[in-house]
Design a protein around this motif. Sequence first.
Motif, PDB file in Angstrom:
ATOM      1  N   ILE A 187       3.624   5.283  -6.124  1.00 43.71           N
ATOM      2  CA  ILE A 187       3.302   5.250  -7.511  1.00 43.71           C
ATOM      3  C   ILE A 187       2.364   6.310  -8.008  1.00 43.71           C
ATOM      4  CG2 ILE A 187       2.460   3.765  -9.328  1.00 43.71           C
ATOM      5  CD1 ILE A 187       3.676   1.321  -7.863  1.00 43.71           C
ATOM      6  N   ASP A 188       1.266   6.288  -7.170  1.00 39.41           N
ATOM      7  CA  ASP A 188       0.053   7.292  -7.622  1.00 39.41           C
ATOM      8  C   ASP A 188       0.425   8.872  -7.015  1.00 39.41           C
ATOM      9  OD1 ASP A 188      -0.860   7.784  -4.954  1.00 39.41           O
ATOM     10  OD2 ASP A 188      -2.140   6.076  -5.026  1.00 39.41           O
ATOM     11  N   GLY A 189       1.582   9.006  -6.366  1.00 39.22           N
ATOM     12  CA  GLY A 189       1.923  10.361  -6.162  1.00 39.22           C
ATOM     13  C   GLY A 189       1.379  10.758  -4.859  1.00 39.22           C
ATOM     14  N   THR A 190       0.687   9.850  -4.081  1.00 42.24           N
ATOM     15  CA  THR A 190       0.258  10.393  -2.763  1.00 42.24           C
ATOM     16  C   THR A 190       1.384  10.887  -1.868  1.00 42.24           C
ATOM     17  OG1 THR A 190      -1.733   9.262  -3.057  1.00 42.24           O
ATOM     18  CG2 THR A 190      -1.405   9.845  -0.672  1.00 42.24           C
ATOM     19  N   GLN A 222       0.801  -1.280   0.091  1.00 41.30           N
ATOM     20  CA  GLN A 222       0.069   0.029   0.042  1.00 41.30           C
ATOM     21  C   GLN A 222       0.836   1.148   0.138  1.00 41.30           C
ATOM     22  OE1 GLN A 222      -3.514   0.588   1.861  1.00 41.30           O
ATOM     23  NE2 GLN A 222      -4.064  -1.828   2.368  1.00 41.30           N
ATOM     24  N   LYS A 249       4.010   1.464  -1.229  1.00 43.01           N
ATOM     25  CA  LYS A 249       4.344   1.470  -2.572  1.00 43.01           C
ATOM     26  C   LYS A 249       3.552   1.918  -3.521  1.00 43.01           C
ATOM     27  CE  LYS A 249       6.762  -2.033  -3.998  1.00 43.01           C
ATOM     28  NZ  LYS A 249       7.067  -3.476  -4.179  1.00 43.01           N
ATOM     29  N   ASN A 250       2.180   1.760  -3.615  1.00 38.78           N
ATOM     30  CA  ASN A 250       1.093   2.096  -4.494  1.00 38.78           C
ATOM     31  C   ASN A 250       0.917   3.866  -4.152  1.00 38.78           C
ATOM     32  OD1 ASN A 250       0.671  -0.360  -5.590  1.00 38.78           O
ATOM     33  ND2 ASN A 250      -0.709  -0.855  -4.281  1.00 38.78           N
ATOM     34  N   MET A 251       1.138   4.260  -2.730  1.00 38.26           N
ATOM     35  CA  MET A 251       0.880   5.536  -2.641  1.00 38.26           C
ATOM     36  C   MET A 251       2.028   6.273  -3.059  1.00 38.26           C
ATOM     37  SD  MET A 251      -0.700   5.155   1.115  1.00 38.26           S
ATOM     38  CE  MET A 251      -0.664   7.141   1.297  1.00 38.26           C
ATOM     39  N   LYS A 257       5.641  11.474  -1.706  1.00 34.72           N
ATOM     40  CA  LYS A 257       6.748  11.984  -2.565  1.00 34.72           C
ATOM     41  C   LYS A 257       8.010  11.905  -1.659  1.00 34.72           C
ATOM     42  CE  LYS A 257       3.759  14.830  -5.234  1.00 34.72           C
ATOM     43  NZ  LYS A 257       2.362  14.758  -4.737  1.00 34.72           N
TER      44      LYS A 257
END
Length: 231
Positions: free
Chosen positions: A23-26, A17, A19-21, A28
Amino acid sequence: MFSPIKNTKVYEQVIEQIKNMIIDGTLKKGDKLPSERDLVEHLQVSRTSIREALRALQIIGLVECRQGEGNYIRESFENSLFEPLSMMFMLQKSSSLEIMEIRKIIEVETTALASQRITDEELDHMKMLLDTIKSSADEGDKVKADKAFHYGIAKASRNYLIINILNAISSLMDEFIKDARRRILVEEENKDELAKQHDDIYKGLKSRNPKKASEAMKRHLDFTNEYYKDF
């Protein structure tokens, strides 16, 4: 933001989760992660699972823990590849020649890229390093300048992946560089040859000529690789 986790290998799903955040830019570079208490509440898992996940993320170099401040996404990743590469190097019983081969494959094309992207300020710095390589009486200073010269080329490529890969490879080579240079410099004429090779690379970069620059780097690495064969 987060989704409750209800499955086995909980800490791996926590990692996924986060890592996905990224990836989606949540999340940085440099962002602070929620506290352990908040993560427990959002993800509905135990604090042990959260700590396992954070520890794993620290080991792979994605997250850093700042004492008294909390956990943050790392801002710099320049050394993050060194540890896994060094472990692989030892476990596979790899030779230094293998590192030199991959360095040659990457660095020749990197020099071509750098010749098109290098700034005048970077060229001035490269010239200063070149002068040290040519004229310094201290071999330790020459080794440092040599490494900085090659790293400067990687940096001038403006390709972050290349910079990190070559930085990790160069770190692995540290223990071999001094012995290799000693072998090269046993032959007196090689001092001038090494200086000329670096000078040719610099001239290729300064002329903004990708072919000239990359060919000069190839000649240099072909020459130095010969002295690594017995390591």
